[in-house]
Design a protein around this motif. Structure first.
Motif, PDB file in Angstrom:
ATOM      1  N   THR A 271       0.811  -1.220   0.000  1.00  0.00           N
ATOM      2  CA  THR A 271       0.000   0.000   0.000  1.00  0.00           C
ATOM      3  C   THR A 271       0.843   1.267   0.000  1.00  0.00           C
ATOM      4  OG1 THR A 271      -0.103  -0.052   2.420  1.00  0.00           O
ATOM      5  CG2 THR A 271      -1.898  -1.118   1.231  1.00  0.00           C
ATOM      6  N   THR A 272       2.108   1.149   0.360  1.00  0.00           N
ATOM      7  CA  THR A 272       2.971   2.319   0.473  1.00  0.00           C
ATOM      8  C   THR A 272       3.988   2.331  -0.652  1.00  0.00           C
ATOM      9  OG1 THR A 272       2.759   2.218   2.871  1.00  0.00           O
ATOM     10  CG2 THR A 272       4.507   3.612   1.991  1.00  0.00           C
ATOM     11  N   VAL A 303       6.294  -0.792  -6.075  1.00  0.00           N
ATOM     12  CA  VAL A 303       6.576  -0.198  -4.760  1.00  0.00           C
ATOM     13  C   VAL A 303       7.284   1.157  -4.857  1.00  0.00           C
ATOM     14  CG1 VAL A 303       6.678  -2.446  -3.635  1.00  0.00           C
ATOM     15  CG2 VAL A 303       8.776  -1.435  -4.528  1.00  0.00           C
ATOM     16  N   LEU A 304       7.470   1.656  -6.083  1.00  0.00           N
ATOM     17  CA  LEU A 304       8.116   2.953  -6.271  1.00  0.00           C
ATOM     18  C   LEU A 304       7.157   3.948  -6.916  1.00  0.00           C
ATOM     19  CD1 LEU A 304      11.635   1.871  -7.638  1.00  0.00           C
ATOM     20  CD2 LEU A 304      11.047   2.511  -5.297  1.00  0.00           C
ATOM     21  N   ASP A 305       7.213   5.184  -6.463  1.00  0.00           N
ATOM     22  CA  ASP A 305       6.371   6.244  -7.021  1.00  0.00           C
ATOM     23  C   ASP A 305       7.052   6.954  -8.186  1.00  0.00           C
ATOM     24  OD1 ASP A 305       3.780   6.670  -6.397  1.00  0.00           O
ATOM     25  OD2 ASP A 305       4.153   7.817  -4.575  1.00  0.00           O
ATOM     26  N   LEU A 384      12.926  -4.096  -0.149  1.00  0.00           N
ATOM     27  CA  LEU A 384      12.157  -2.946  -0.604  1.00  0.00           C
ATOM     28  C   LEU A 384      10.670  -3.274  -0.693  1.00  0.00           C
ATOM     29  CD1 LEU A 384      14.572  -1.626  -3.393  1.00  0.00           C
ATOM     30  CD2 LEU A 384      14.135  -0.595  -1.156  1.00  0.00           C
ATOM     31  N   VAL A 385      10.358  -4.463  -1.182  1.00  0.00           N
ATOM     32  CA  VAL A 385       8.953  -4.876  -1.280  1.00  0.00           C
ATOM     33  C   VAL A 385       8.359  -5.080   0.114  1.00  0.00           C
ATOM     34  CG1 VAL A 385       7.396  -6.708  -2.060  1.00  0.00           C
ATOM     35  CG2 VAL A 385       9.215  -5.883  -3.577  1.00  0.00           C
ATOM     36  N   TYR A 386       9.112  -5.724   0.990  1.00  0.00           N
ATOM     37  CA  TYR A 386       8.609  -5.953   2.351  1.00  0.00           C
ATOM     38  C   TYR A 386       8.351  -4.632   3.077  1.00  0.00           C
ATOM     39  CZ  TYR A 386       8.347  -7.411   7.209  1.00  0.00           C
ATOM     40  OH  TYR A 386       7.936  -7.592   8.508  1.00  0.00           O
ATOM     41  N   ASP A 387       9.216  -3.651   2.884  1.00  0.00           N
ATOM     42  CA  ASP A 387       9.033  -2.339   3.510  1.00  0.00           C
ATOM     43  C   ASP A 387       7.746  -1.664   3.059  1.00  0.00           C
ATOM     44  OD1 ASP A 387      11.368  -2.602   4.909  1.00  0.00           O
ATOM     45  OD2 ASP A 387      12.544  -1.236   3.656  1.00  0.00           O
ATOM     46  N   ALA A 388       7.306  -1.990   1.845  1.00  0.00           N
ATOM     47  CA  ALA A 388       6.106  -1.359   1.285  1.00  0.00           C
ATOM     48  C   ALA A 388       4.818  -2.087   1.660  1.00  0.00           C
ATOM     49  CB  ALA A 388       6.239  -1.275  -0.225  1.00  0.00           C
ATOM     50  N   MET A 389       4.939  -3.202   2.375  1.00  0.00           N
ATOM     51  CA  MET A 389       3.757  -3.967   2.749  1.00  0.00           C
ATOM     52  C   MET A 389       3.053  -3.335   3.937  1.00  0.00           C
ATOM     53  SD  MET A 389       5.270  -7.810   2.112  1.00  0.00           S
ATOM     54  CE  MET A 389       4.105  -8.540   3.238  1.00  0.00           C
ATOM     55  N   GLU A 390       1.742  -3.370   3.926  1.00  0.00           N
ATOM     56  CA  GLU A 390       0.949  -2.722   4.969  1.00  0.00           C
ATOM     57  C   GLU A 390       1.060  -3.443   6.296  1.00  0.00           C
ATOM     58  OE1 GLU A 390      -3.672  -1.309   5.794  1.00  0.00           O
ATOM     59  OE2 GLU A 390      -3.190  -2.542   4.049  1.00  0.00           O
ATOM     60  N   TYR A 391       0.905  -4.760   6.296  1.00  0.00           N
ATOM     61  CA  TYR A 391       0.933  -5.526   7.544  1.00  0.00           C
ATOM     62  C   TYR A 391       2.278  -6.200   7.694  1.00  0.00           C
ATOM     63  CZ  TYR A 391      -4.027  -4.853   6.693  1.00  0.00           C
ATOM     64  OH  TYR A 391      -5.238  -4.286   6.417  1.00  0.00           O
ATOM     65  N   ARG A 392       3.186  -5.525   8.372  1.00  0.00           N
ATOM     66  CA  ARG A 392       4.544  -6.040   8.513  1.00  0.00           C
ATOM     67  C   ARG A 392       4.793  -6.478   9.944  1.00  0.00           C
ATOM     68  NH1 ARG A 392       8.629  -2.642   7.731  1.00  0.00           N
ATOM     69  NH2 ARG A 392       7.535  -0.673   7.787  1.00  0.00           N
TER      70      ARG A 392
END
Length: 392
Positions: A271-272, A303-305, A384-392
């Protein structure tokens, strides 16, 4: 065993040597040559070609005559850039490995190299650390063991670096949590997991590689392994392309490809999106040897804007980090580290983060950053993908 004089050249090797037009395109992309090492792929081929043409050192041999030096042979990272660039389709790496096989058979090795082989024999890993503690540290994450979950769809093959290096372990943890979040049916091996033999083969210890491969295949067959995930491109290449010769046929998938599939299937709660400038370093064993270049980039786009930064030396034209061909385990005289050269290329577009997809690339790039004045971060794609996950 190996290549020591002109009589050892097969007919195919002689044909390939005859095809060389001495254009030097191999030298122009060789990381060892660029770093000031003794190796020139063009010179190696030309010198071997001269012995075939003249048949003048048949009895002396390549090394005893001084035609080829041991430093030349050990300077190669097996990255395959020369093979990719050659218009005559000469495989320079095959000659290098054959020359190494001769040196290994003659036991012309210094302590650093013999230590690697001893570690593989005694501890089943190149680090020489206890095999019985290989993946114990993953127990806290509740990762199922293949010994207890024999029907798992995937075996996650951790590999030596992932099992023992503290920095690479962080990547493994991130990837495990990604697999768990996506409810992927997987398991790992405990102390029964062993080195896949890539280091032995690339350093010219063919017999030891074959023994390792056959032992691993027997273990995989015992557990009826059909699909294997790995985050190490070296392990990926060996399991996918070398093991079938010994009867080991598996569906092998690299973690970047699986992560891309999970993102495309909306199985990860991403989500981020990060507002940071990222450049991707293509591992040689993934991009050049196996043509996997799009999936990592497409995964990062989730995962990148901002668009992923690109440099000229990327994809199948990527530049080695310096660890390949066993080079991670020994030193070769050079004017500048290959990893430093690669860091300079990657930072030419002013990234905030260098994304990698190989534990050895990760360690080499972080080491290069530490010895520089740069503040750029080095992260594995899984992190990088894990950092962008909502429920970590």
């Amino acid at each position: 065993i190996g290549l020591s004089n002109v009589e050892d050249l097969s007919w195919k090797q002689r044909v390939n040597l005859a095809a060389c037009i001495n254009c030097g395109r191999c030298d122009s992309v060789c990381p060892a040559y660029a770093s000031g090492r003794e190796l020139s792929p063009r010179a190696i081929v030309q010198k071997l070609k001269s012995t075939y043409d003249k048949f003048n050192i048949q009895t002396e041999g390549f090394f005893s005559s001084g035609l080829i030096t041991e430093n030349e042979v050990w300077s190669c990272t097996n990255c395959g850039a020369c093979v990719e660039e050659c218009p005559a389709m000469i495989n320079h790496v095959d000659y290098i490995i054959d020359l190494r096989r001769y040196l290994v058979a003659e036991n012309r090795l210094e302590q650093q190299k013999t230590a690697v082989f001893s570690n593989l024999d005694q501890n089943y890993n190149a680090f020489g650390l206890p095999s019985y503690k290989r993946n114990d540290w993953l127990e806290e994450l509740g990762v199922p063991l293949l010994e207890q979950h024999r029907n798992a769809e995937y075996l996650y093959y951790i590999g030596d670096a992932g099992a023992y290096d503290p920095r690479a372990q962080q990547v493994v943890k991130s990837f495990v949590k990604i697999l768990q979040a996506a409810e992927v049916d997987f398991a790992i091996m405990s102390h029964q997991e062993r080195n896949e033999g890539e280091i032995a083969k690339r350093m010219g210890e063919e017999g030891r590689f074959q023994l390792i491969a056959m032992e691993n295949i027997a273990t995989f067959e015992f557990y009826d392994v059909k699909k294997i995930i790995t985050h190490d491109p070296h392990s990926f290449n060996m399991l996918k392309n070398e093991y079938p010769e010994f009867g080991g046929h598996y569906e092998v998938i690299h973690h970047t490809v699986l992560i891309h599939q999970l993102l495309e299937q909306n199985r990860l709660p991403v989500t981020t999106k990060k507002l940071e400038k990222v450049v991707f370093h293509d591992p040689c064993n993934l991009s050049r040897w196996n043509s996997i270049v799009d999936e990592p980039r497409q995964a990062l786009s989730h995962v990148l804007d901002t668009p992923l930064l690109e440099i000229e030396q990327s994809k199948d034209r990527s530049f080695c980090c310096g660890a390949g061909g066993g080079n991670y385990w020994y030193k070769v005289p050079e004017q500048e580290k290959i990893s430093t050269l690669r860091l300079r290329q990657l930072t030419s577009v002013n990234p905030q983060t260098i994304a990698v997809a190989c534990p050895y690339c990760l360690m080499m790039m972080e080491d290069a950053v530490r010895t520089s004045e740069l503040t750029v971060k080095v992260r594995d794609l899984a992190e990088l993908v894990y950092d962008a996950m909502e429920y970590r």
